[in-house]
Design an enzyme around this catalytic site. Structure first.
Site, short mmCIF file in Angstrom:
data_model
loop_
_atom_site.label_atom_id
_atom_site.label_comp_id
_atom_site.label_asym_id
_atom_site.label_seq_id
_atom_site.Cartn_x
_atom_site.Cartn_y
_atom_site.Cartn_z
N LYS A 35 51.64 38.90 14.38
CA LYS A 35 50.73 39.31 15.47
C LYS A 35 49.52 40.16 15.09
O LYS A 35 48.53 39.78 15.09
CB LYS A 35 51.15 39.77 16.90
CG LYS A 35 51.64 38.50 17.98
CD LYS A 35 51.66 39.23 19.18
CE LYS A 35 52.47 38.39 20.39
NZ LYS A 35 52.43 38.92 21.48
N PHE A 149 43.71 42.80 36.96
CA PHE A 149 43.49 42.02 38.04
C PHE A 149 43.12 40.72 37.18
O PHE A 149 42.17 39.88 37.84
CB PHE A 149 42.72 42.20 39.06
CG PHE A 149 43.32 43.29 39.99
CD1 PHE A 149 44.13 42.99 40.76
CD2 PHE A 149 42.59 44.63 39.89
CE1 PHE A 149 44.42 44.24 41.65
CE2 PHE A 149 43.20 45.73 40.64
CZ PHE A 149 44.21 45.40 41.45
N LEU A 150 43.33 40.56 35.81
CA LEU A 150 42.73 39.61 34.96
C LEU A 150 43.39 38.23 35.32
O LEU A 150 44.58 38.07 35.21
CB LEU A 150 43.07 39.78 33.67
CG LEU A 150 42.53 41.21 33.07
CD1 LEU A 150 43.00 41.74 31.63
CD2 LEU A 150 40.90 41.42 33.18
N ASN A 205 48.63 40.09 44.70
CA ASN A 205 49.15 38.78 44.11
C ASN A 205 49.82 38.08 45.24
O ASN A 205 49.99 36.89 45.44
CB ASN A 205 49.91 38.94 43.06
CG ASN A 205 49.16 39.09 41.87
OD1 ASN A 205 48.06 38.90 41.80
ND2 ASN A 205 49.67 39.55 40.80
N PHE A 246 41.32 30.03 46.97
CA PHE A 246 42.70 30.00 46.84
C PHE A 246 43.27 29.53 47.96
O PHE A 246 44.18 29.81 48.55
CB PHE A 246 43.27 31.48 46.67
CG PHE A 246 43.47 32.09 45.28
CD1 PHE A 246 42.21 32.30 44.56
CD2 PHE A 246 44.63 31.94 44.68
CE1 PHE A 246 42.23 32.38 43.34
CE2 PHE A 246 44.60 32.29 43.11
CZ PHE A 246 43.48 32.51 42.54
N GLY A 250 48.38 21.90 46.19
CA GLY A 250 48.77 21.67 44.82
C GLY A 250 50.41 21.24 44.73
O GLY A 250 51.04 21.38 45.85
N CYS A 257 52.43 35.67 36.82
CA CYS A 257 52.31 36.87 37.89
C CYS A 257 52.77 36.48 39.22
O CYS A 257 53.53 37.21 39.81
CB CYS A 257 50.85 37.08 37.91
SG CYS A 257 50.13 38.10 36.40
N LYS A 317 48.04 26.19 35.15
CA LYS A 317 46.76 25.95 35.79
C LYS A 317 45.66 25.33 34.48
O LYS A 317 45.98 25.44 33.55
CB LYS A 317 46.18 27.28 36.48
CG LYS A 317 45.60 28.05 35.62
CD LYS A 317 45.02 29.37 36.20
CE LYS A 317 44.57 30.39 35.33
NZ LYS A 317 44.00 31.65 35.93
#
Ligand code: UDX
Length: 423
Positions: A35, A149-150, A205, A246, A250, A257, A317
């Site tokens: 990496k 909070f990405l 979350n 949100f 689905g 997360c 997603k």
């Protein structure tokens, strides 16, 4: 400022490259030499929009570097950011071993007055625990909480335009140093105690997971009473107290997360003596939602042997190649377990751990001789595939649109049987 980042995963690379773009000198420590080699050439080992550009720019400006030795990454740093995985332990609580192993190796390499930042989602009380851990080993550092909070797929944009910056510390100087580090960003800063800061991440979350689950449960009821969930949710969304985000029905939430953090919050509550029935219900309903989609696919099959399903979408997603806890992949696995042949297409995913799954590079090709077309990820490009060609390629005429991507009326007009979620 000189900043050390430990861990070159999603959070570590986005944060490192982002901070370099804000003008800081950032050294990222990562134990995997492959990496490090890749990243040092400005190549990112996972798909995230805009991140390769940001990483290359940081390297070219001499502000961003990657190191196999964590100690090298932190030796001069005023701030050290921990961006390591906290996978769930058997009881759902977060496993802090990776962080403590890293800290163990760093204690004598840290600058005396360094601020150590927990970015990974950690159980409430972890800042205090890491503070003690470092003190026991003679390190003079201040540990603070600063949750990320990405969102995957828009992580770079989220880094530069956060809704808020949360800092949890009882040390004013440490808080100010972090505010200084983020000075280039415009966002409200909430400075609070470490425990509240740690809880904010779980609470956010878990609340978002609850909203999605509410929308899913509502959509299921809509199916039974003949209401259109899309219209119902639009009608709710105009209420400013509710909003539109949100609430898309689905196959249930997934990703690295929400499933982990909802289970962890249940475990935190349990160990504090509170039975978080609401959140346990959310987790149950989310699992049921996945099974409902599988049932919809199975009941669309005629049932006479060698069934074939075309699956559009494998990532958890749209906008990412990540398949961790992907509802799409779980549905595919469960169809394969029933002896159904599945051929998949995904714009970003080309390999999965499922050996029996065939992946092709064209959405129409995937539908050849299929009895059912399943749409399991909300990639917007699925809406512009020529559905006339799809109909002609397929053996059957059933569509199970688990993301409500297609127009039900248009599908019925071209002779397809359409089942969405809540419509
Ligand atoms: C999430 C949080 O949003 C982020 O703040 C946190 O730091 C990490 O976890 P991410 O996992 O990247 O980010 O994905 P997100 O866009 O939040 O979606 C999570 C899941 O919910 C996906 O499976 C998505 O498809 C699903 N979802 C989302 C819905 O089913 N309906 C919706 O309306 C929104």
């Amino acid at each position: 400022m000189i900043v050390g980042v430990i861990g070159a995963g999603y959070v570590g690379v986005v944060t490192g490259a982002g901070l370099a773009a804000l003008g800081h000198t950032v050294r990222v420590g990562e134990i995997d030499p492959e990496k490090v080699a890749l990243l040092s050439e400005g190549r990112v080992p996972f798909y995230e929009a805009d991140l390769e550009r940001l990483t290359s720019e940081g390297i070219a400006n001499g502000l961003l570097s990657f190191h196999v030795d964590n100690r090298e990454a932190v030796s001069e740093a005023e701030i050290v950011i921990l961006a390591l995985p906290t996978p769930p332990a058997a009881d759902g609580s977060a496993d802090l071993a990776a962080i403590e192993r890293a800290l163990e190796g760093l204690t004598d390499a840290l600058r005396q007055d360094v601020v150590v930042v927990t970015k990974s989602t950690v159980p409430v009380g972890s800042v205090a625990r890491f503070q003690q851990f470092l003190e026991d080993r003679g390190a003079r550092a201040t540990v603070v909480s600063n949750p990320e909070f990405l969102r995957e797929g828009s992580a770079v944009g989220d880094f530069f335009h956060p809704d808020r910056i949360v800092i949890g510390s009882r040390n004013q100087q440490a808080t100010e140093r972090l505010i200084e580090m983020y000075r280039g960003l415009q966002a409200p800063v909430l400075a609070t105690d470490p425990e509240s800061s740690e809880m904010i991440k779980y609470a956010s979350n878990a609340y978002l997971a609850t909203r999605i689950t509410f929308a899913n449960a509502l959509a299921n009821v809509c199916e039974h009473v003949g209401a259109d969930a899309e219209a119902v949710i639009e009608g709710m969304g105009y209420d400013r107290r509710i909003g539109f985000h949100f609430l898309n029905p689905g196959p249930g939430y997934g990703g690295s997360c929400f499933p982990k953090d909802t289970r962890a919050l249940v475990a935190i509550a349990d160990s504090a003596g509170y039975d978080f029935k609401l959140l346990k219900g959310v987790i149950d309903v989310n699992e049921m939602q996945l099974r409902r989609i599988v049932d919809k696919v199975v009941s669309s099959l005629d049932g006479d042997g060698d069934a074939k399903v075309a699956a559009w979408g494998l990532s958890f997603k749209a906008g990412t190649d990540d398949t961790r806890e992907s509802p799409a992949l779980k549905i595919v696995q469960s169809l394969i377990d029933r002896g159904i042949q599945v051929v998949a297409y995904d714009p970003a995913v080309t390999t999965t751990p499922i050996d029996e799954l065939e992946i092709v590079s064209d959405p129409v090709e995937a539908t050849k001789d299929a009895d059912v077309l399943l749409i399991a990820t909300e990639w917007p490009q699925f809406a512009s595939v020529d559905m006339g060609r799809v109909r002609d390629e397929m053996r059957g005429n059933a569509i199970v649109d688990a993301r409500n991507v297609l127009d039900p009326e248009a599908m019925r007009r071209i002779g397809m049987r359409y089942a969405g979620v809540g419509r």
